[in-house]
Write a protein that holds these residues in place. Structure first.
Motif, PDB file in Angstrom:
ATOM      1  N   MET A 101       0.829  -1.203   0.000  1.00  0.00           N
ATOM      2  CA  MET A 101       0.000   0.000   0.000  1.00  0.00           C
ATOM      3  C   MET A 101       0.865   1.256   0.000  1.00  0.00           C
ATOM      4  N   PRO A 102       0.495   2.231  -0.853  1.00  0.00           N
ATOM      5  CA  PRO A 102       1.260   3.480  -0.870  1.00  0.00           C
ATOM      6  C   PRO A 102       1.145   4.217   0.458  1.00  0.00           C
ATOM      7  N   LYS A 127      -5.004   3.047  -0.394  1.00  0.00           N
ATOM      8  CA  LYS A 127      -5.047   2.004  -1.424  1.00  0.00           C
ATOM      9  C   LYS A 127      -4.480   2.576  -2.707  1.00  0.00           C
ATOM     10  N   GLN A 128      -3.835   1.747  -3.483  1.00  0.00           N
ATOM     11  CA  GLN A 128      -3.358   2.182  -4.790  1.00  0.00           C
ATOM     12  C   GLN A 128      -4.575   2.571  -5.632  1.00  0.00           C
ATOM     13  N   GLY A 129      -4.525   3.735  -6.247  1.00  0.00           N
ATOM     14  CA  GLY A 129      -5.638   4.184  -7.072  1.00  0.00           C
ATOM     15  C   GLY A 129      -6.609   5.094  -6.347  1.00  0.00           C
ATOM     16  N   GLU A 130      -6.329   5.399  -5.077  1.00  0.00           N
ATOM     17  CA  GLU A 130      -7.216   6.308  -4.346  1.00  0.00           C
ATOM     18  C   GLU A 130      -6.971   7.751  -4.749  1.00  0.00           C
ATOM     19  N   LEU A 154       2.037   9.192  -9.201  1.00  0.00           N
ATOM     20  CA  LEU A 154       0.724   9.829  -9.248  1.00  0.00           C
ATOM     21  C   LEU A 154       0.215   9.791 -10.689  1.00  0.00           C
ATOM     22  N   SER A 155      -1.079   9.877 -10.840  1.00  0.00           N
ATOM     23  CA  SER A 155      -1.636   9.980 -12.187  1.00  0.00           C
ATOM     24  C   SER A 155      -1.102  11.251 -12.842  1.00  0.00           C
ATOM     25  N   PRO A 156      -0.996  11.274 -14.161  1.00  0.00           N
ATOM     26  CA  PRO A 156      -0.530  12.482 -14.834  1.00  0.00           C
ATOM     27  C   PRO A 156      -1.505  13.637 -14.616  1.00  0.00           C
ATOM     28  N   SER A 203       1.708   5.180  -6.004  1.00  0.00           N
ATOM     29  CA  SER A 203       2.710   4.690  -5.044  1.00  0.00           C
ATOM     30  C   SER A 203       3.093   5.837  -4.107  1.00  0.00           C
ATOM     31  N   SER A 204       3.961   5.561  -3.157  1.00  0.00           N
ATOM     32  CA  SER A 204       4.237   6.492  -2.063  1.00  0.00           C
ATOM     33  C   SER A 204       4.752   7.848  -2.537  1.00  0.00           C
TER      34      SER A 204
END
Ligand code: FES
Length: 125
Positions: free
Chosen positions: A6-7, A21-24, A69-71, A97-98
């Motif tokens: 988990m990040p 959670k990844q994707g939060e 992070l997402s772009p 990720s972290s």
């Protein structure tokens, strides 16, 4: 207890590490965990995460991994044009990720240099 997969979001201003959670969504995690995400303007009124009010600024610090992070979204590309490159809109940002985050980067961070150095020096995951 932390799960390795988990990040972790390290909130520098608050001095708190938070697992997600990844994707939060970064805004949702920050609010859930009680971070003071909004400055005065955002507290008085914000769009609730629609990318319209431009008050949920965060600064991303350290050498975050590419893809952590997402772009930037189209909204961010437009709205953050004149802001520092490391700024994001939390409501538009998905955590993969972290990362190290400074909430309200538009406001002074007391002892910023040492706090950021310390945040970068400690292992994130
Ligand atoms: S909450 Fe309004 S732009 Fe992010």
């Amino acid at each position: 207890m932390r799960s390795r997969s988990m990040p972790i979001i390290r909130f520098v201003r608050e001095g708190k590490d938070v697992e997600c959670k990844q994707g939060e969504n970064l805004r949702e995690v920050a609010l859930r965990e009680g971070m003071e995400l909004y400055g005065l303007k955002g507290k008085l009124g914000n769009c609730g995460g629609c990318g319209q009010c431009i008050t949920c600024f965060v600064g991303i610090e350290g050498e975050s991994k590419v893809g952590a992070l997402s772009p930037r979204t189209e909204v961010e590309e437009i709205k953050l044009k004149r802001r520092p490159e490391n700024w994001r809109l939390a409501c538009q940002t998905i955590v993969m990720s972290s990362v190290i985050v400074v909430t309200r980067p538009q406001e002074a961070l007391l002892n910023a240099k040492s706090r950021l150095e310390e945040a970068r020096a400690q292992k994130l995951s």
